[in-house]
Enzyme design. Structure first.
Site, PDB file in Angstrom:
ATOM      1  N   TYR A 159      -5.007  -6.498   6.443  1.00 28.85           N
ATOM      2  CA  TYR A 159      -4.622  -6.087   5.105  1.00 28.85           C
ATOM      3  C   TYR A 159      -5.112  -6.741   4.097  1.00 28.85           C
ATOM      4  CZ  TYR A 159      -1.875  -3.896   1.204  1.00 28.85           C
ATOM      5  OH  TYR A 159      -1.407  -3.382  -0.058  1.00 28.85           O
ATOM      6  N   ASP A 217      -9.020 -14.413   3.696  1.00 31.62           N
ATOM      7  CA  ASP A 217      -8.000 -13.830   2.912  1.00 31.62           C
ATOM      8  C   ASP A 217      -6.661 -14.768   3.403  1.00 31.62           C
ATOM      9  OD1 ASP A 217      -5.774 -12.627   1.780  1.00 31.62           O
ATOM     10  OD2 ASP A 217      -6.260 -10.580   2.626  1.00 31.62           O
ATOM     11  N   LYS A 231       0.776 -14.648  -3.163  1.00 31.70           N
ATOM     12  CA  LYS A 231       2.274 -14.917  -2.576  1.00 31.70           C
ATOM     13  C   LYS A 231       2.849 -16.204  -3.000  1.00 31.70           C
ATOM     14  CE  LYS A 231       2.185 -11.026   0.600  1.00 31.70           C
ATOM     15  NZ  LYS A 231       1.143 -10.439   1.235  1.00 31.70           N
TER      16      LYS A 231
HETATM   17  C1  LIG Z   1       0.193  -9.356   0.840  1.00 34.81           C
HETATM   18  C2  LIG Z   1      -1.117  -9.414   1.295  1.00 34.81           C
HETATM   19  C3  LIG Z   1      -2.341  -9.071   0.263  1.00 34.81           C
HETATM   20  C4  LIG Z   1      -1.796  -8.098  -0.994  1.00 34.81           C
HETATM   21  O1  LIG Z   1      -1.182  -8.918  -1.779  1.00 34.81           O
HETATM   22  P1  LIG Z   1      -0.293  -8.289  -2.980  1.00 34.81           P
HETATM   23  O2  LIG Z   1      -0.005  -9.119  -4.057  1.00 34.81           O
HETATM   24  O3  LIG Z   1       0.562  -7.285  -2.333  1.00 34.81           O
HETATM   25  O4  LIG Z   1      -1.391  -7.268  -3.788  1.00 34.81           O
HETATM   26  C5  LIG Z   1      -3.763  -9.137   0.703  1.00 34.81           C
HETATM   27  N1  LIG Z   1      -3.989  -9.967   1.775  1.00 34.81           N
HETATM   28  C6  LIG Z   1      -2.970 -10.294   2.773  1.00 34.81           C
HETATM   29  C7  LIG Z   1      -3.561 -11.161   3.729  1.00 34.81           C
HETATM   30  C8  LIG Z   1      -1.793 -10.116   2.366  1.00 34.81           C
HETATM   31  O5  LIG Z   1      -0.637 -10.434   2.947  1.00 34.81           O
END
Ligand SMILES: *Cc1c(COP(=O)(O)O)cnc(C)c1O
Length: 438
Positions: A146, A241, A274
């Site tokens: 994601y 990511d 995060k």
């Molecule tokens: C949570 C997450 C996102 C998206 O971040 P948001 O702040 O919810 O938009 C993107 N990549 C990874 C790996 C994530 O865990």
């Protein structure tokens, strides 16, 4: 033992009158596990307190950000102090370069960066930049990973989407995703084949270097190095990511843990989120200066944000990173020990009870998959018995342990979790596992 959730049920019904599903982010609605979600009133350390006065061990940590535990004193103080000077200016502050410098010290591959307000924005912007820099349109992502909910990235996108069984999403035109190539994770041959078929058309490969959004899945030995080699060979960018793994697996994230910090091995771009905001909305995309300088106002790739680099968010991020760096040697060792005791302890109980369960853990993120098969990609994660997970989740909640409400999410341990919380989780799991497979 049965807790009362009556106040939360009233609040949920009220919220449903105003917010679709009563929530602002779908997985919070508990549709995958059933029952009403508790409404939170406050949290401290490793514990959440709900509207009915129930206290839970928090095993999802706001979906990752709360590495230090809730209401960490220096973070609270930093936000309060910043708020007295106004919540936003829309003009530059010294705090942005201060936090950028600290991020850069942890991620040597990030020579320059830009702050945004979410992980979604960070990943969406990184893809645009990679396309602009390379002049290519296609990109590769992996099934179960994601990268936020922007249109082009919402293809085979893990937890939320998997939980609801939606193939991507309605409202995303096929044209928007025609340059998105989704391949199975942990399989280098399919990546090589895709590049061989379009050697000069793929701008980048984006991945979670440790997957969290299909449940926890570690990269196979050689996988990350293989992706680095293939992208180099074809002149494509490699994007880690690390929105979830950044500052969680190590201060320098998965790239530090697996030794991809600099030079030839480092990713070209990295996204963060995060933890870097300490619970306030912050995202980061950054990497090689030559690429980052393609961004406006220096370069032709446009990207902007009214609240980007927000002073409250910068203050929360700064206080969080300072605290985790100050305690880092003992903190990361402690996280590892606590998480191992919890993850392996429950795995052992499952064996005793004859339940086929696969436990995947990397540092302080882990998943108990209700499948006897090794889980190495989305297809194997999907062999899990999600109905058994749903019963397990409810059983744990009733016993005061709040797990992420989907089989396809990683659970998180914070620095505020310790031996007491391990005991509570193991004790609850003994009962909840029996219920789960009844
Ligand atoms: C949570 C997450 C996102 C998206 O971040 P948001 O702040 O919810 O938009 C993107 N990549 C990874 C790996 C994530 O865990």
């Amino acid at each position: 033992m049965s807790l009362s959730f009556s106040r939360s049920e009233v609040l949920q019904r009220r919220a449903e009158g105003f917010l679709p599903g009563g929530v602002d982010s779908p997985v919070r609605a508990f549709r995958a596990v059933g029952g009403h979600p508790p409404f939170v009133e406050s949290a401290a350390g490793a514990y959440l307190t709900d509207a009915d006065g129930n206290r839970f061990v928090d095993m999802f940590g706001s979906w990752g950000p709360m590495l230090l535990g809730h209401a960490y004193p220096s973070v609270v103080e930093a936000i309060q102090q910043a708020a007295t000077k106004s919540a936003s200016f829309g003009a530059s502050t010294a705090a942005e370069a201060d936090l950028a410098e600290l991020v850069q010290r942890c991620y040597p591959s990030v020579e320059k960066l830009r702050f945004v307000s979410s992980g979604t924005e960070a990943c969406m912007s990184a893809i645009r930049l990679a396309r602009g820099f390379t002049g290519r349109n296609f990109f590769i992502k992996f099934e179960g990973c994601y990268h936020g909910h922007s249109d082009a990235l919402l293809v085979k996108a893990g937890s939320g989407v998997a939980t609801f069984g939606i193939p991507g999403s309605a409202g995303v035109p096929a044209d928007t995703v025609k340059h998105t190539i989704a391949l199975p994770y942990n399989d280098l041959a399919v990546v090589e084949a895709e590049f061989a078929a379009r050697p000069e058309e793929i701008a980048c490969v984006i991945l979670e270097p440790v997957v969290g959004n299909a449940g926890t899945i570690a990269p196979a030995p050689g996988y990350l190095a293989g992706l680095r080699a293939i992208t180099k060979k074809y002149g494509a960018l490699l994007i880690f990511d690390e929105v979830m793994t950044g500052f969680r697996l190590a201060p320098g994230g998965a790239q530090e843990l697996y030794g991809f910090t600099s030079g030839e091995t480092a990713p070209d771009l990295t996204t963060l989120g995060k933890i870097v905001g300490g619970g306030l909305p912050v995202g980061v995309f950054g990497g090689r200066a030559e690429i980052m300088d393609y961004l406006a106002p220096l370069g032709p790739v446009y990207q902007a944000g009214t609240l980007s680099g927000n002073p409250l968010a910068m203050a929360a991020g700064m206080a969080t990173l300072k605290a985790l760096l100050a305690g880092k040697d003992s903190m990361y060792a402690g996280l590892d020990k606590t998480t191992a005791a919890m993850a392996d302890g429950v795995a052992k109980i499952a064996v005793e009870l004859g339940i086929g369960m696969t436990t995947n853990r990397v540092g302080s993120m882990f998943t108990w998959f209700f499948t006897p098969q090794p889980v190495t990609d989305f297809a194997t994660a999907a062999t899990s018995d999600t109905a058994a997970f749903a019963r397990f989740h409810r059983g744990m909640l009733e016993r005061g342990i709040w797990l992420p409400p989907s089989q396809f999410e990683a659970a998180f341990v914070s620095a505020a979790h310790g031996e007491r919380e391990v005991e509570l989780v193991l004790e609850a799991a003994r009962g909840a596992l029996k219920d789960a497979v009844k």
